[in-house]
Design a protein around this motif. Structure first.
Motif, PDB file in Angstrom:
ATOM      1  N   TYR A 102      26.797 -15.209 -29.913  1.00 14.48           N
ATOM      2  CA  TYR A 102      27.778 -14.142 -29.664  1.00 14.48           C
ATOM      3  C   TYR A 102      29.067 -14.437 -30.449  1.00 14.48           C
ATOM      4  O   TYR A 102      29.601 -13.575 -31.141  1.00 14.48           O
ATOM      5  N   HIS A 106      29.110 -11.561 -33.228  1.00 15.17           N
ATOM      6  CA  HIS A 106      29.687 -10.324 -32.669  1.00 15.17           C
ATOM      7  C   HIS A 106      31.019  -9.981 -33.340  1.00 15.17           C
ATOM      8  O   HIS A 106      31.895 -10.839 -33.454  1.00 15.17           O
ATOM      9  N   TRP A 118      27.234  -7.217 -31.292  1.00 20.67           N
ATOM     10  CA  TRP A 118      26.214  -7.543 -30.289  1.00 20.67           C
ATOM     11  C   TRP A 118      25.792  -6.264 -29.594  1.00 20.67           C
ATOM     12  O   TRP A 118      26.626  -5.431 -29.244  1.00 20.67           O
ATOM     13  N   THR A 121      21.288  -8.198 -24.526  1.00 22.30           N
ATOM     14  CA  THR A 121      20.552  -9.444 -24.318  1.00 22.30           C
ATOM     15  C   THR A 121      19.624  -9.261 -23.128  1.00 22.30           C
ATOM     16  O   THR A 121      20.057  -8.794 -22.078  1.00 22.30           O
ATOM     17  N   PHE A 140      21.333  -7.642 -32.100  1.00 22.39           N
ATOM     18  CA  PHE A 140      22.586  -7.316 -32.786  1.00 22.39           C
ATOM     19  C   PHE A 140      22.393  -6.055 -33.617  1.00 22.39           C
ATOM     20  O   PHE A 140      21.306  -5.793 -34.128  1.00 22.39           O
TER      21      PHE A 140
END
Lengths: 146, 127
Positions: A102, A106, A118, A121, A140
């Motif tokens: 992350y 991200h 991101w 998950t 992503f």
């Protein structure tokens, strides 16, 4: 070079992540269509035991029509990239790598011309084909122009 | 997509009420158009899922059960599902084994999401 390989290279340059992934980091092209296995990825195992490892898999590029120049043949696109994280018995390493990924990806430009955010998950899933190993899938979203 | 509305202004109504009625009527009409447009897409999406599921059939049950459906039609939102049938208890396995080797749901999302978004834009007149 493929998007999977590009993302793999970015992740592989992060020593914290690679220290955690003792079983290695692969692209889906490298593992072959069977994914992680004794045959295709022997380094992912210590004896019979699966080590923490990850597979990077890029999905299709999808034109979005948000930016478009027909004359120059330019179009915006999105592409989702999945990082499949495997381990056995515990998810501690996976959770650690998820946090590191992350931070690494991200809201970043992992490589030229692409913006990465991101997307989602999925935690605590079971990989039955790997004798019930645990896995999480981190997705992503890449946005770019071509 | 044409937009048809019928509005009656009663003499006793204030301009504010009329404006509010126009807004409500617009939203209700647009929402109806959106529902119709999405419903037209559903069989196309379902056919696409059945045609593009990458596994080799054994019973054919999993492929036959694939479907795009609207599961919830509330005033302010609409929930669209891409789904296996309830009897396909191995659907998770198909989606997740070998890093998504047989996955169809994410591919469906990839392929259709912007077509669905374009439908929203057409209905609501966004450029």
């Amino acid at each position: 070079m493929s998007t999977s390989q590009d993302i793999k290279d970015v992740i592989a340059a992060d020593s914290s992540i690679m220290t955690a992934l003792t079983g290695g980091l692969y692209t889906f092209d490298e593992t072959g269509y069977m994914g992680i296995s004794f045959t295709n990825t022997p380094a992912a195992y210590s004896g019979p035991t699966l080590l923490p490892c990850a597979v990077v898999k890029a999905r299709a590029e999808i034109p979005t029509s948000e930016i478009k120049d027909m004359g120059q043949k330019v179009t915006s696109y999105v592409q989702y990239v999945e990082v499949w994280l495997y381990d056995v018995l515990t998810t501690e390493t996976i959770e650690e790598v998820i946090a590191l990924l992350y931070n690494l990806l991200h809201e970043e430009k992992p490589f030229e011309g692409v913006w990465c955010t991101w997307d989602s998950t999925e935690h605590g899933l079971e990989a039955r084909e790997l004798s019930g190993a645990m896995f999480s899938k981190m997705t992503f979203k890449l946005q770019g122009l071509k | 997509m044409g937009l048809k509305m019928r509005l009656t202004w009663k003499p006793s109504q204030s301009p504010t009420d009329v404006a509010r009625n126009i807004e409500t009527l617009f939203l209700v009409t647009k929402r109806k158009q959106l529902d119709e447009a999405i419903e037209k897409l559903l069989p196309q999406i379902t056919d696409w899922m059945k045609a593009n599921a990458p596994w080799e059939d054994r019973t054919g049950d999993a492929r036959a059960s694939l479907e795009a459906v609207i599961s919830n039609r509330a005033k302010v939102f609409l929930v669209l599902w891409f789904t296996y049938g309830p009897d396909i208890d191995y659907a998770v396995y198909l989606e997740n084994m070998q890093a998504g080797r047989f996955s169809i749901l994410s591919k469906t999302m990839d392929y259709w999401q912007y077509k669905i978004f374009d439908t929203f834009k057409k209905v609501y007149g966004a450029s």
